[in-house]
Structure formats: C-alpha cells, structure tokens
Design a protein around this motif. Structure first.
Motif, PDB file in Angstrom:
ATOM      1  N   TYR A 168       0.795  -1.224   0.000  1.00  0.00           N
ATOM      2  CA  TYR A 168       0.000   0.000   0.000  1.00  0.00           C
ATOM      3  C   TYR A 168       0.835   1.286   0.000  1.00  0.00           C
ATOM      4  O   TYR A 168       0.305   2.361  -0.207  1.00  0.00           O
ATOM      5  CB  TYR A 168      -0.946   0.008   1.204  1.00  0.00           C
ATOM      6  N   GLY A 169       2.109   1.183   0.271  1.00  0.00           N
ATOM      7  CA  GLY A 169       2.972   2.359   0.263  1.00  0.00           C
ATOM      8  C   GLY A 169       2.851   3.240   1.486  1.00  0.00           C
ATOM      9  O   GLY A 169       3.381   4.339   1.514  1.00  0.00           O
ATOM     10  N   THR A 170       2.148   2.774   2.515  1.00  0.00           N
ATOM     11  CA  THR A 170       1.998   3.567   3.731  1.00  0.00           C
ATOM     12  C   THR A 170       3.179   3.317   4.674  1.00  0.00           C
ATOM     13  O   THR A 170       3.840   2.292   4.601  1.00  0.00           O
ATOM     14  CB  THR A 170       0.691   3.204   4.455  1.00  0.00           C
ATOM     15  N   SER A 171       3.400   4.270   5.548  1.00  0.00           N
ATOM     16  CA  SER A 171       4.491   4.133   6.511  1.00  0.00           C
ATOM     17  C   SER A 171       4.059   3.237   7.659  1.00  0.00           C
ATOM     18  O   SER A 171       2.934   3.339   8.146  1.00  0.00           O
ATOM     19  CB  SER A 171       4.897   5.492   7.069  1.00  0.00           C
ATOM     20  N   GLN A 172       4.963   2.370   8.085  1.00  0.00           N
ATOM     21  CA  GLN A 172       4.715   1.504   9.218  1.00  0.00           C
ATOM     22  C   GLN A 172       5.804   1.740  10.252  1.00  0.00           C
ATOM     23  O   GLN A 172       6.982   1.750   9.908  1.00  0.00           O
ATOM     24  CB  GLN A 172       4.743   0.033   8.810  1.00  0.00           C
ATOM     25  N   GLY A 173       5.393   1.916  11.496  1.00  0.00           N
ATOM     26  CA  GLY A 173       6.357   2.107  12.571  1.00  0.00           C
ATOM     27  C   GLY A 173       6.651   0.786  13.259  1.00  0.00           C
ATOM     28  O   GLY A 173       5.755  -0.010  13.491  1.00  0.00           O
ATOM     29  N   ALA A 174       7.896   0.555  13.544  1.00  0.00           N
ATOM     30  CA  ALA A 174       8.307  -0.650  14.260  1.00  0.00           C
ATOM     31  C   ALA A 174       9.511  -0.275  15.119  1.00  0.00           C
ATOM     32  O   ALA A 174      10.081   0.800  14.960  1.00  0.00           O
ATOM     33  CB  ALA A 174       8.660  -1.761  13.288  1.00  0.00           C
ATOM     34  N   TRP A 175       9.890  -1.167  16.010  1.00  0.00           N
ATOM     35  CA  TRP A 175      11.051  -0.932  16.862  1.00  0.00           C
ATOM     36  C   TRP A 175      12.145  -1.911  16.476  1.00  0.00           C
ATOM     37  O   TRP A 175      11.880  -3.081  16.220  1.00  0.00           O
ATOM     38  CB  TRP A 175      10.682  -1.111  18.327  1.00  0.00           C
ATOM     39  N   GLU A 176      13.384  -1.410  16.427  1.00  0.00           N
ATOM     40  CA  GLU A 176      14.525  -2.264  16.131  1.00  0.00           C
ATOM     41  C   GLU A 176      15.572  -2.100  17.232  1.00  0.00           C
ATOM     42  O   GLU A 176      15.662  -1.056  17.868  1.00  0.00           O
ATOM     43  CB  GLU A 176      15.129  -1.938  14.768  1.00  0.00           C
ATOM     44  N   THR A 177      16.348  -3.140  17.435  1.00  0.00           N
ATOM     45  CA  THR A 177      17.370  -3.123  18.477  1.00  0.00           C
ATOM     46  C   THR A 177      18.546  -2.267  18.040  1.00  0.00           C
ATOM     47  O   THR A 177      19.107  -2.480  16.969  1.00  0.00           O
ATOM     48  CB  THR A 177      17.844  -4.554  18.772  1.00  0.00           C
ATOM     49  N   LEU A 178      18.905  -1.309  18.886  1.00  0.00           N
ATOM     50  CA  LEU A 178      20.097  -0.497  18.664  1.00  0.00           C
ATOM     51  C   LEU A 178      21.296  -1.175  19.320  1.00  0.00           C
ATOM     52  O   LEU A 178      22.351  -1.291  18.712  1.00  0.00           O
ATOM     53  CB  LEU A 178      19.913   0.908  19.239  1.00  0.00           C
ATOM     54  N   ALA A 179      21.117  -1.635  20.550  1.00  0.00           N
ATOM     55  CA  ALA A 179      22.233  -2.255  21.272  1.00  0.00           C
ATOM     56  C   ALA A 179      21.727  -3.034  22.473  1.00  0.00           C
ATOM     57  O   ALA A 179      20.637  -2.777  22.984  1.00  0.00           O
ATOM     58  CB  ALA A 179      23.207  -1.178  21.744  1.00  0.00           C
ATOM     59  N   GLU A 180      22.530  -3.987  22.904  1.00  0.00           N
ATOM     60  CA  GLU A 180      22.344  -4.670  24.184  1.00  0.00           C
ATOM     61  C   GLU A 180      23.542  -4.296  25.036  1.00  0.00           C
ATOM     62  O   GLU A 180      24.681  -4.507  24.622  1.00  0.00           O
ATOM     63  CB  GLU A 180      22.282  -6.190  24.005  1.00  0.00           C
ATOM     64  N   VAL A 181      23.277  -3.709  26.191  1.00  0.00           N
ATOM     65  CA  VAL A 181      24.360  -3.220  27.051  1.00  0.00           C
ATOM     66  C   VAL A 181      24.097  -3.592  28.501  1.00  0.00           C
ATOM     67  O   VAL A 181      22.960  -3.827  28.904  1.00  0.00           O
ATOM     68  CB  VAL A 181      24.533  -1.681  26.927  1.00  0.00           C
ATOM     69  N   TRP A 182      25.161  -3.615  29.283  1.00  0.00           N
ATOM     70  CA  TRP A 182      25.048  -3.825  30.726  1.00  0.00           C
ATOM     71  C   TRP A 182      24.809  -2.476  31.382  1.00  0.00           C
ATOM     72  O   TRP A 182      25.417  -1.473  31.012  1.00  0.00           O
ATOM     73  CB  TRP A 182      26.313  -4.479  31.270  1.00  0.00           C
ATOM     74  N   ALA A 183      23.896  -2.462  32.338  1.00  0.00           N
ATOM     75  CA  ALA A 183      23.514  -1.207  32.981  1.00  0.00           C
ATOM     76  C   ALA A 183      23.196  -1.447  34.452  1.00  0.00           C
ATOM     77  O   ALA A 183      23.011  -2.576  34.899  1.00  0.00           O
ATOM     78  CB  ALA A 183      22.291  -0.611  32.287  1.00  0.00           C
ATOM     79  N   GLN A 184      23.139  -0.347  35.181  1.00  0.00           N
ATOM     80  CA  GLN A 184      22.679  -0.345  36.569  1.00  0.00           C
ATOM     81  C   GLN A 184      21.258   0.200  36.548  1.00  0.00           C
ATOM     82  O   GLN A 184      21.018   1.280  36.012  1.00  0.00           O
ATOM     83  CB  GLN A 184      23.575   0.559  37.411  1.00  0.00           C
ATOM     84  N   VAL A 185      20.317  -0.547  37.095  1.00  0.00           N
ATOM     85  CA  VAL A 185      18.915  -0.124  37.111  1.00  0.00           C
ATOM     86  C   VAL A 185      18.454  -0.049  38.558  1.00  0.00           C
ATOM     87  O   VAL A 185      18.570  -1.014  39.301  1.00  0.00           O
ATOM     88  CB  VAL A 185      18.025  -1.111  36.319  1.00  0.00           C
ATOM     89  N   ARG A 186      17.949   1.110  38.948  1.00  0.00           N
ATOM     90  CA  ARG A 186      17.468   1.323  40.312  1.00  0.00           C
ATOM     91  C   ARG A 186      16.084   1.942  40.272  1.00  0.00           C
ATOM     92  O   ARG A 186      15.867   2.942  39.590  1.00  0.00           O
ATOM     93  CB  ARG A 186      18.395   2.268  41.089  1.00  0.00           C
ATOM     94  N   ASP A 187      15.144   1.356  41.022  1.00  0.00           N
ATOM     95  CA  ASP A 187      13.821   1.959  41.153  1.00  0.00           C
ATOM     96  C   ASP A 187      13.959   3.281  41.883  1.00  0.00           C
ATOM     97  O   ASP A 187      14.709   3.399  42.851  1.00  0.00           O
ATOM     98  CB  ASP A 187      12.877   1.049  41.932  1.00  0.00           C
ATOM     99  N   VAL A 188      13.198   4.280  41.426  1.00  0.00           N
ATOM    100  CA  VAL A 188      13.245   5.592  42.064  1.00  0.00           C
ATOM    101  C   VAL A 188      12.478   5.576  43.370  1.00  0.00           C
ATOM    102  O   VAL A 188      12.911   6.112  44.366  1.00  0.00           O
ATOM    103  CB  VAL A 188      12.690   6.670  41.108  1.00  0.00           C
TER     104      VAL A 188
END
Length: 116
Positions: free
Chosen positions: A25-45
């Motif tokens: 149809y030629g319409t734009s479709q939005g999707a998500w793609e992986t940029l990177a997998e990284v190690w991080a520190q995650v803390r609940d606020v």
C-alpha cells in the motif's frame, strides 16, 4: 563521577523506532529495532509503585534510573527493554562525568484494563 563497572549488573536492550514502507500500500509503518544490548545499573526511584487514574483506567507507573557506559547515539525518543518489560525514556540521556557514563530516567507504563 566514576561509574563502577561492577554495578552494571543488568543486561538491557535499547530500541529505536524504525519506519518502513508497506510494500503493498505504500503507507508508513512504525516498528522498533534493536540499537544495542548493554550492561547497565537499574534502580527503582521509589520503593513502591505510584498509581493514578486516567479516564477510569488504572495506570501503574514505575520510574527507574538507568546508568550505563557512555554512548553518543542515545536519544530521548528511544526505549529500553528490561526483563521483558518495555520502558519509555522520560528524561535524559544525561552525561555523567566526562563521558564516563549516561543516565536515563525510564518509566514502565501498563494498563490493567479495569474500570475504577
């Protein structure tokens, strides 16, 4: 500020929005793609979840602070996946020290679909 590599104990996935064109149809479709997998520190606020009402639907918001090694390719319109949960970036990225790290504020939003 020094970012201790020993505190980077969670593997996260950083995703960016990719726009593709529908071949039929030629319409734009939005999707998500992986940029990177990284190690991080995650803390609940906050130690508990904050709950609010929006149009009679219960909405849970769980903010968290994410710190990782410095990257120059992060923007605020990306999202983070952690343990199967999708979290949107609500603040940042902010540089820590002299390009030692990056800090993001993320928030998981889920609707449980029940009327209040």
């Amino acid at each position: 500020m020094t970012l201790d590599p020993g505190t980077l104990d969670r593997l996260i996935v950083i995703e960016r929005r990719a726009v593709a064109q529908d071949p039929d149809y030629g319409t734009s479709q939005g999707a998500w793609e992986t940029l990177a997998e990284v190690w991080a520190q995650v803390r609940d606020v906050l130690p508990s979840r904050a709950e609010s009402l929006d149009d009679n639907i219960s909405i849970l918001r769980r903010p968290a602070r994410v710190r990782m090694r410095y990257r120059d390719d992060l923007t605020g319109d990306m999202r983070v996946k952690l343990n199967g949960k999708t979290m949107r970036i609500i603040a940042g990225p902010a540089e820590l020290g002299r390009r030692e790290g990056i800090e993001l504020m993320v928030e998981e939003i889920s609707t449980d679909g029940e009327a209040a």
